[in-house]
Design a protein around this motif. Structure first.
Motif, mmCIF file in Angstrom:
data_model
loop_
_atom_site.group_PDB
_atom_site.id
_atom_site.type_symbol
_atom_site.label_atom_id
_atom_site.label_comp_id
_atom_site.label_asym_id
_atom_site.label_seq_id
_atom_site.Cartn_x
_atom_site.Cartn_y
_atom_site.Cartn_z
ATOM 1 N N ARG A 179 0.950 9.977 -28.900
ATOM 2 C CA ARG A 179 1.572 9.534 -30.153
ATOM 3 C C ARG A 179 2.197 10.701 -30.907
ATOM 4 O O ARG A 179 3.296 10.576 -31.463
ATOM 5 C CB ARG A 179 0.537 8.826 -31.039
ATOM 6 C CG ARG A 179 0.058 7.501 -30.491
ATOM 7 C CD ARG A 179 -0.684 6.691 -31.550
ATOM 8 N NE ARG A 179 -1.843 7.381 -32.086
ATOM 9 C CZ ARG A 179 -3.074 7.294 -31.581
ATOM 10 N NH1 ARG A 179 -3.299 6.560 -30.506
ATOM 11 N NH2 ARG A 179 -4.086 7.944 -32.153
ATOM 12 N N ARG A 181 3.402 13.444 -29.644
ATOM 13 C CA ARG A 181 4.619 13.830 -28.926
ATOM 14 C C ARG A 181 5.763 12.871 -29.221
ATOM 15 O O ARG A 181 6.904 13.291 -29.438
ATOM 16 C CB ARG A 181 4.351 13.894 -27.423
ATOM 17 C CG ARG A 181 3.551 15.111 -26.989
ATOM 18 C CD ARG A 181 3.364 15.173 -25.478
ATOM 19 N NE ARG A 181 3.030 16.537 -25.078
ATOM 20 C CZ ARG A 181 3.925 17.476 -24.830
ATOM 21 N NH1 ARG A 181 5.211 17.213 -24.914
ATOM 22 N NH2 ARG A 181 3.550 18.701 -24.502
ATOM 23 N N LEU A 182 5.450 11.592 -29.226
ATOM 24 C CA LEU A 182 6.487 10.605 -29.521
ATOM 25 C C LEU A 182 7.007 10.760 -30.941
ATOM 26 O O LEU A 182 8.220 10.696 -31.186
ATOM 27 C CB LEU A 182 5.927 9.194 -29.315
ATOM 28 C CG LEU A 182 5.683 8.789 -27.859
ATOM 29 C CD1 LEU A 182 4.811 7.547 -27.797
ATOM 30 C CD2 LEU A 182 7.002 8.555 -27.124
ATOM 31 N N VAL A 188 7.171 12.701 -23.043
ATOM 32 C CA VAL A 188 5.917 12.093 -22.584
ATOM 33 C C VAL A 188 6.015 11.723 -21.104
ATOM 34 O O VAL A 188 5.215 10.940 -20.601
ATOM 35 C CB VAL A 188 5.542 10.847 -23.431
ATOM 36 C CG1 VAL A 188 5.161 11.252 -24.841
ATOM 37 C CG2 VAL A 188 6.683 9.831 -23.448
ATOM 38 N N GLU A 197 7.153 4.028 -21.016
ATOM 39 C CA GLU A 197 7.957 5.039 -21.719
ATOM 40 C C GLU A 197 9.305 4.472 -22.132
ATOM 41 O O GLU A 197 9.756 4.656 -23.277
ATOM 42 C CB GLU A 197 8.153 6.263 -20.818
ATOM 43 C CG GLU A 197 8.984 7.360 -21.458
ATOM 44 C CD GLU A 197 9.236 8.539 -20.516
ATOM 45 O OE1 GLU A 197 9.957 9.461 -20.933
ATOM 46 O OE2 GLU A 197 8.731 8.524 -19.380
ATOM 47 N N ILE A 200 8.894 2.029 -25.119
ATOM 48 C CA ILE A 200 8.569 2.731 -26.361
ATOM 49 C C ILE A 200 9.807 3.406 -26.938
ATOM 50 O O ILE A 200 10.096 3.296 -28.128
ATOM 51 C CB ILE A 200 7.439 3.750 -26.112
ATOM 52 C CG1 ILE A 200 6.097 3.034 -25.936
ATOM 53 C CG2 ILE A 200 7.348 4.748 -27.282
ATOM 54 C CD1 ILE A 200 4.974 3.948 -25.526
ATOM 55 N N LEU A 201 10.548 4.079 -26.083
ATOM 56 C CA LEU A 201 11.717 4.810 -26.567
ATOM 57 C C LEU A 201 12.824 3.877 -27.005
ATOM 58 O O LEU A 201 13.475 4.098 -28.045
ATOM 59 C CB LEU A 201 12.216 5.771 -25.481
ATOM 60 C CG LEU A 201 11.247 6.904 -25.091
ATOM 61 C CD1 LEU A 201 11.843 7.764 -23.995
ATOM 62 C CD2 LEU A 201 10.876 7.752 -26.302
ATOM 63 N N TYR A 206 6.198 4.311 -32.394
ATOM 64 C CA TYR A 206 5.456 5.558 -32.661
ATOM 65 C C TYR A 206 6.313 6.645 -33.284
ATOM 66 O O TYR A 206 5.913 7.803 -33.339
ATOM 67 C CB TYR A 206 4.789 6.079 -31.387
ATOM 68 C CG TYR A 206 3.759 5.131 -30.820
ATOM 69 C CD1 TYR A 206 2.529 4.975 -31.434
ATOM 70 C CD2 TYR A 206 4.030 4.396 -29.678
ATOM 71 C CE1 TYR A 206 1.595 4.089 -30.928
ATOM 72 C CE2 TYR A 206 3.098 3.511 -29.160
ATOM 73 C CZ TYR A 206 1.885 3.364 -29.792
ATOM 74 O OH TYR A 206 0.946 2.498 -29.278
ATOM 75 N N ARG A 207 7.485 6.305 -33.791
ATOM 76 C CA ARG A 207 8.253 7.289 -34.528
ATOM 77 C C ARG A 207 7.670 7.436 -35.922
ATOM 78 O O ARG A 207 7.100 6.505 -36.474
ATOM 79 C CB ARG A 207 9.719 6.838 -34.666
ATOM 80 C CG ARG A 207 10.492 6.918 -33.343
ATOM 81 C CD ARG A 207 11.925 6.506 -33.566
ATOM 82 N NE ARG A 207 12.679 6.556 -32.322
ATOM 83 C CZ ARG A 207 13.910 6.074 -32.190
ATOM 84 N NH1 ARG A 207 14.523 5.507 -33.219
ATOM 85 N NH2 ARG A 207 14.533 6.159 -31.035
#
Length: 208
Positions: A179, A181-182, A188, A197, A200-201, A206-207
């Motif tokens: 988290r 790192r994100l 990640v 991944e 999420i991106l 998790y930003r």
């Protein structure tokens, strides 16, 4: 049953599930995201998002199942209640196992109805090398007389035993570090399944 927040699911979670499946000769491993974990803070994304990521992470892996049952009931996600639903589904003679990490095991006596866990299932602790350290007094009393030395002995009964199991890989991946790192926009790669991944991106999860 392998529960957790899965916030987010990472390769350490998934590899542990695969190795549990193999080591214990299980029919399947139900990976169950906690909707409202009682002893942890609020997860960083919704239960539905965590379940979707878990399904992506599992993909077509044989023997692993993303199980939504804790999202389908109200209130805190107590493990004893979850095991009761699995016992109801599979019958009194089924051999049920709840797996947990060493850190969670050390707090087991603080859980809601910890004795009930053993009435419903076996417990398997995914151990660390320092597992020979003295246990808290309440935990030692809770597990007294329950520990067995191998999977064969554990599986001779439907419930009630405790096995400490050191898995081969025990990948040292932390969801907290993932988290961070994100949030900081760092890589990640190789910590998460590629599909997880990507989701999420693309969704901006998790930003900060």
């Amino acid at each position: 049953m392998l529960g957790g927040t899965f916030d987010p699911v990472h390769l350490g979670h998934l590899r542990s599930a695969v190795e549990l499946h193999e080591a214990l000769g299980l029919d399947r491993v139900h990976m169950i995201p906690a909707a409202q974990p009682p002893l942890r803070g609020e997860p960083h994304i919704t239960p539905e998002e965590r379940l979707a990521l878990l399904r992506l992470g599992i993909g077509d892996t044989p023997g692993l199942v993303a199980d939504p049952r804790e999202l389908e009931r109200e209130g805190p996600s107590y493990s004893a209640d979850t095991l009761a639903t699995l016992r109801r589904d599979h019958g009194p003679e089924a051999r049920l196992v709840m797996a947990l990490g060493h850190d969670a095991f050390l707090r087991l006596a603080e859980w809601r109805e910890p004795e009930r866990l053993f009435a419903l299932a076996h417990l398997v602790v995914m151990d660390r090398p320092d597992h020979d350290a003295a246990l808290p007094e309440a935990l030692a009393a809770l597990i007294d007389g329950r520990e067995v030395d191998d999977a064969e002995t554990l599986m001779a009964a439907p419930c009630g035993g405790l096995l400490r199991l050191r898995l081969p890989s025990r990948m040292a991946i932390s969801a907290t570090e993932v988290r961070h790192r994100l949030a900081e926009g760092r890589s990640v790669r190789y910590l998460l399944p590629e599909a997880v991944e990507e989701r999420i991106l693309s969704a901006g999860l998790y930003r900060r």
